[in-house]
Design a protein around this motif. Structure first.
Motif, PDB file in Angstrom:
ATOM      1  N   ARG A  52       0.789  -1.164   0.080  1.00  0.00           N
ATOM      2  CA  ARG A  52       0.034  -0.094   0.006  1.00  0.00           C
ATOM      3  C   ARG A  52       0.914   1.239   0.006  1.00  0.00           C
ATOM      4  O   ARG A  52       1.821   1.449   0.729  1.00  0.00           O
ATOM      5  CB  ARG A  52      -1.063  -0.227   1.381  1.00  0.00           C
ATOM      6  CG  ARG A  52      -1.781   1.298   1.103  1.00  0.00           C
ATOM      7  CD  ARG A  52      -2.629   1.121   2.479  1.00  0.00           C
ATOM      8  NE  ARG A  52      -3.668   2.231   2.567  1.00  0.00           N
ATOM      9  CZ  ARG A  52      -4.542   2.589   3.551  1.00  0.00           C
ATOM     10  NH1 ARG A  52      -4.521   1.705   4.410  1.00  0.00           N
ATOM     11  NH2 ARG A  52      -5.324   3.520   3.429  1.00  0.00           N
ATOM     12  N   PHE A  59       3.882   3.585  -5.766  1.00  0.00           N
ATOM     13  CA  PHE A  59       3.482   2.276  -6.087  1.00  0.00           C
ATOM     14  C   PHE A  59       3.052   1.464  -4.895  1.00  0.00           C
ATOM     15  O   PHE A  59       3.692   1.439  -3.974  1.00  0.00           O
ATOM     16  CB  PHE A  59       4.053   1.653  -6.991  1.00  0.00           C
ATOM     17  CG  PHE A  59       4.604   2.256  -8.293  1.00  0.00           C
ATOM     18  CD1 PHE A  59       3.575   2.640  -9.139  1.00  0.00           C
ATOM     19  CD2 PHE A  59       5.896   3.145  -8.366  1.00  0.00           C
ATOM     20  CE1 PHE A  59       3.843   3.419 -10.141  1.00  0.00           C
ATOM     21  CE2 PHE A  59       6.189   3.572  -9.391  1.00  0.00           C
ATOM     22  CZ  PHE A  59       5.172   4.080 -10.387  1.00  0.00           C
ATOM     23  N   TRP A  62       6.090  -2.438  -6.335  1.00  0.00           N
ATOM     24  CA  TRP A  62       6.878  -2.335  -7.436  1.00  0.00           C
ATOM     25  C   TRP A  62       7.649  -3.408  -7.624  1.00  0.00           C
ATOM     26  O   TRP A  62       8.765  -3.674  -7.027  1.00  0.00           O
ATOM     27  CB  TRP A  62       7.569  -0.995  -7.306  1.00  0.00           C
ATOM     28  CG  TRP A  62       8.367  -0.759  -8.708  1.00  0.00           C
ATOM     29  CD1 TRP A  62       8.219  -1.073  -9.892  1.00  0.00           C
ATOM     30  CD2 TRP A  62       9.256   0.402  -8.800  1.00  0.00           C
ATOM     31  NE1 TRP A  62       8.857  -0.707 -10.604  1.00  0.00           N
ATOM     32  CE2 TRP A  62       9.925   0.392  -9.861  1.00  0.00           C
ATOM     33  CE3 TRP A  62       9.905   1.170  -7.763  1.00  0.00           C
ATOM     34  CZ2 TRP A  62      10.901   1.066 -10.474  1.00  0.00           C
ATOM     35  CZ3 TRP A  62      10.975   2.253  -8.196  1.00  0.00           C
ATOM     36  CH2 TRP A  62      11.436   2.044  -9.720  1.00  0.00           C
ATOM     37  N   THR A  74      12.186   5.549 -13.319  1.00  0.00           N
ATOM     38  CA  THR A  74      10.774   5.143 -13.385  1.00  0.00           C
ATOM     39  C   THR A  74      10.414   5.955 -15.046  1.00  0.00           C
ATOM     40  O   THR A  74      11.451   6.712 -15.686  1.00  0.00           O
ATOM     41  CB  THR A  74       9.933   6.296 -12.517  1.00  0.00           C
ATOM     42  OG1 THR A  74      10.650   7.428 -12.701  1.00  0.00           O
ATOM     43  CG2 THR A  74      10.456   5.672 -11.278  1.00  0.00           C
ATOM     44  N   ASN A  82       2.715   9.186 -11.845  1.00  0.00           N
ATOM     45  CA  ASN A  82       1.721   7.931 -12.124  1.00  0.00           C
ATOM     46  C   ASN A  82       1.814   7.067 -10.918  1.00  0.00           C
ATOM     47  O   ASN A  82       2.732   6.775 -10.289  1.00  0.00           O
ATOM     48  CB  ASN A  82       2.382   7.210 -13.434  1.00  0.00           C
ATOM     49  CG  ASN A  82       1.279   5.998 -13.748  1.00  0.00           C
ATOM     50  OD1 ASN A  82       1.357   5.104 -13.557  1.00  0.00           O
ATOM     51  ND2 ASN A  82       0.100   6.511 -14.286  1.00  0.00           N
ATOM     52  N   SER A  83       0.484   6.802 -10.531  1.00  0.00           N
ATOM     53  CA  SER A  83       0.219   5.877  -9.412  1.00  0.00           C
ATOM     54  C   SER A  83      -0.180   4.553  -9.810  1.00  0.00           C
ATOM     55  O   SER A  83      -0.911   4.371 -10.913  1.00  0.00           O
ATOM     56  CB  SER A  83      -0.595   6.399  -8.395  1.00  0.00           C
ATOM     57  OG  SER A  83       0.036   7.851  -8.124  1.00  0.00           O
ATOM     58  N   ALA A  84      -0.003   3.548  -9.065  1.00  0.00           N
ATOM     59  CA  ALA A  84      -0.532   2.093  -9.368  1.00  0.00           C
ATOM     60  C   ALA A  84      -0.546   1.536  -7.976  1.00  0.00           C
ATOM     61  O   ALA A  84       0.448   1.647  -7.121  1.00  0.00           O
ATOM     62  CB  ALA A  84       0.227   1.519 -10.528  1.00  0.00           C
ATOM     63  N   GLY A  85      -1.485   0.379  -7.801  1.00  0.00           N
ATOM     64  CA  GLY A  85      -1.373  -0.613  -6.969  1.00  0.00           C
ATOM     65  C   GLY A  85      -0.055  -1.532  -7.115  1.00  0.00           C
ATOM     66  O   GLY A  85       0.370  -1.946  -6.209  1.00  0.00           O
ATOM     67  N   ILE A  86       0.034  -1.644  -8.378  1.00  0.00           N
ATOM     68  CA  ILE A  86       1.161  -2.775  -8.644  1.00  0.00           C
ATOM     69  C   ILE A  86       1.817  -2.270 -10.067  1.00  0.00           C
ATOM     70  O   ILE A  86       1.093  -1.914 -10.997  1.00  0.00           O
ATOM     71  CB  ILE A  86       0.523  -4.259  -9.028  1.00  0.00           C
ATOM     72  CG1 ILE A  86       0.228  -4.806  -7.681  1.00  0.00           C
ATOM     73  CG2 ILE A  86       2.046  -5.021  -9.507  1.00  0.00           C
ATOM     74  CD1 ILE A  86      -0.520  -6.271  -7.856  1.00  0.00           C
ATOM     75  N   LYS A  87       3.032  -1.961  -9.881  1.00  0.00           N
ATOM     76  CA  LYS A  87       3.731  -1.580 -11.174  1.00  0.00           C
ATOM     77  C   LYS A  87       4.955  -2.643 -11.472  1.00  0.00           C
ATOM     78  O   LYS A  87       5.740  -3.171 -10.623  1.00  0.00           O
ATOM     79  CB  LYS A  87       4.491  -0.466 -10.838  1.00  0.00           C
ATOM     80  CG  LYS A  87       5.375   0.100 -12.300  1.00  0.00           C
ATOM     81  CD  LYS A  87       6.082   1.360 -12.011  1.00  0.00           C
ATOM     82  CE  LYS A  87       6.964   1.774 -13.175  1.00  0.00           C
ATOM     83  NZ  LYS A  87       7.472   3.085 -12.932  1.00  0.00           N
ATOM     84  N   THR A  89       8.354  -3.615 -13.815  1.00  0.00           N
ATOM     85  CA  THR A  89       9.327  -2.836 -14.590  1.00  0.00           C
ATOM     86  C   THR A  89      10.435  -3.949 -14.825  1.00  0.00           C
ATOM     87  O   THR A  89      10.754  -4.753 -14.376  1.00  0.00           O
ATOM     88  CB  THR A  89      10.100  -1.856 -13.830  1.00  0.00           C
ATOM     89  OG1 THR A  89       9.079  -0.669 -13.296  1.00  0.00           O
ATOM     90  CG2 THR A  89      10.996  -1.092 -14.865  1.00  0.00           C
ATOM     91  N   GLY A 127      -8.816  -6.955 -15.826  1.00  0.00           N
ATOM     92  CA  GLY A 127      -8.869  -5.501 -15.825  1.00  0.00           C
ATOM     93  C   GLY A 127     -10.197  -5.081 -15.418  1.00  0.00           C
ATOM     94  O   GLY A 127     -11.035  -5.347 -16.528  1.00  0.00           O
TER      95      GLY A 127
END
Length: 250
Positions: A52, A59, A62, A74, A82-87, A89, A127
């Motif tokens: 969280r 993120f 990540w 990034t 940019n925000s995300a629950g899961i990223k 890379t 999604g």
């Protein structure tokens, strides 16, 4: 790094591992130099791993893969944080292989897989969108999305209150049908006719090629299964007539 630690909770409400914040702003850091996982979470009734973040531009989780010890930067494709629950890379210095079976590259930011194959066992990636799209694909130099199915349709688009699908491109075609080689026969008048699937639904479209020449076909009547004394009804196809071809200019 410090000695390896194993976090296991024996009491409800008490986490096995709790990460507050280190000098670099990380709650939990998982690292392995062997063949295991940097972080592995397992829970019988709750979440294996929960992440969280409170601040916009951060993120919850990540996950990074890279063949270098340097943490990749990034993405610079966004004009604002940019925000995300899961990223996920991936940053590869070496060339990426292609899987011989799926013909797909073997490196991805995020991979979703159903480990128990078969119909009805779940989705590789799901999604859900409430005010915006459930899934969005964006690419700087390639296609925004690619869908391939071995035995079914490459993509299914359904909608109840808006358009079924939106395909936008400013430099290439909005949608691409990959022509496929098929065997040809003849119709009752002796004209060449491709041998198309008998199992299809109305609205399906396919582009076929023979000796470098393409033709476009639309399913105009769905197949119907038979049973008892009722025979199966095969799908019916009609050719979509095209105008004269010409060279592109832009």
């Amino acid at each position: 790094m410090a000695d390896n630690l194993v976090g296991k909770s024996q009491q409800d409400g008490i986490p096995g591992v709790y990460g507050g914040n280190d000098v670099n702003g990380n709650g939990v850091v998982g690292e392995t130099n062997g063949i295991g996982h940097g972080v592995f979470g397992q829970n019988e009734t709750g979440h294996g791993v929960a992440g969280r973040a409170w601040h916009f531009g951060a993120f919850g989780v990540w996950g990074v893969f890279g063949d270098s010890e340097v943490t990749p930067p990034t993405s610079d494709h966004f004009g604002s944080p940019n925000s995300a629950g899961i990223k996920g890379t991936t940053a590869n210095l070496a060339a990426v292989d292609t899987d011989p079976q799926t013909k797909l590259k073997t490196s991805s930011g995020v991979v979703g897989e159903v480990s128990n194959p078969g119909s009805g066992f779940g989705y590789g990636v799901l999604g859900l969108g409430h005010k915006d799209e459930g899934v969005v694909g964006w690419s700087e130099h390639g296609a925004g999305g690619k869908f391939h199915a071995v035995d079914g349709g490459g993509i299914i688009v359904e909608s109840e209150g808006s358009w079924g699908g939106q395909f936008t491109s400013t430099k290439r075609g909005q949608i691409k049908l990959v022509p496929r080689e098929v065997a040809f026969g003849t119709d009752p008048q002796g004209n060449p006719r491709p041998k198309l699937p008998r199992f299809a639904e109305s609205g399906e479209m396919t582009m076929v090629t023979q000796e470098g020449k393409c033709s476009l076909w639309l399913c105009v009547k769905s197949w119907k299964p038979g049973g008892g004394v009722v025979p199966q009804t095969d799908a019916r196809w009609a050719e979509a007539k095209l105008g004269a071809a010409f060279n592109g200019e832009t």
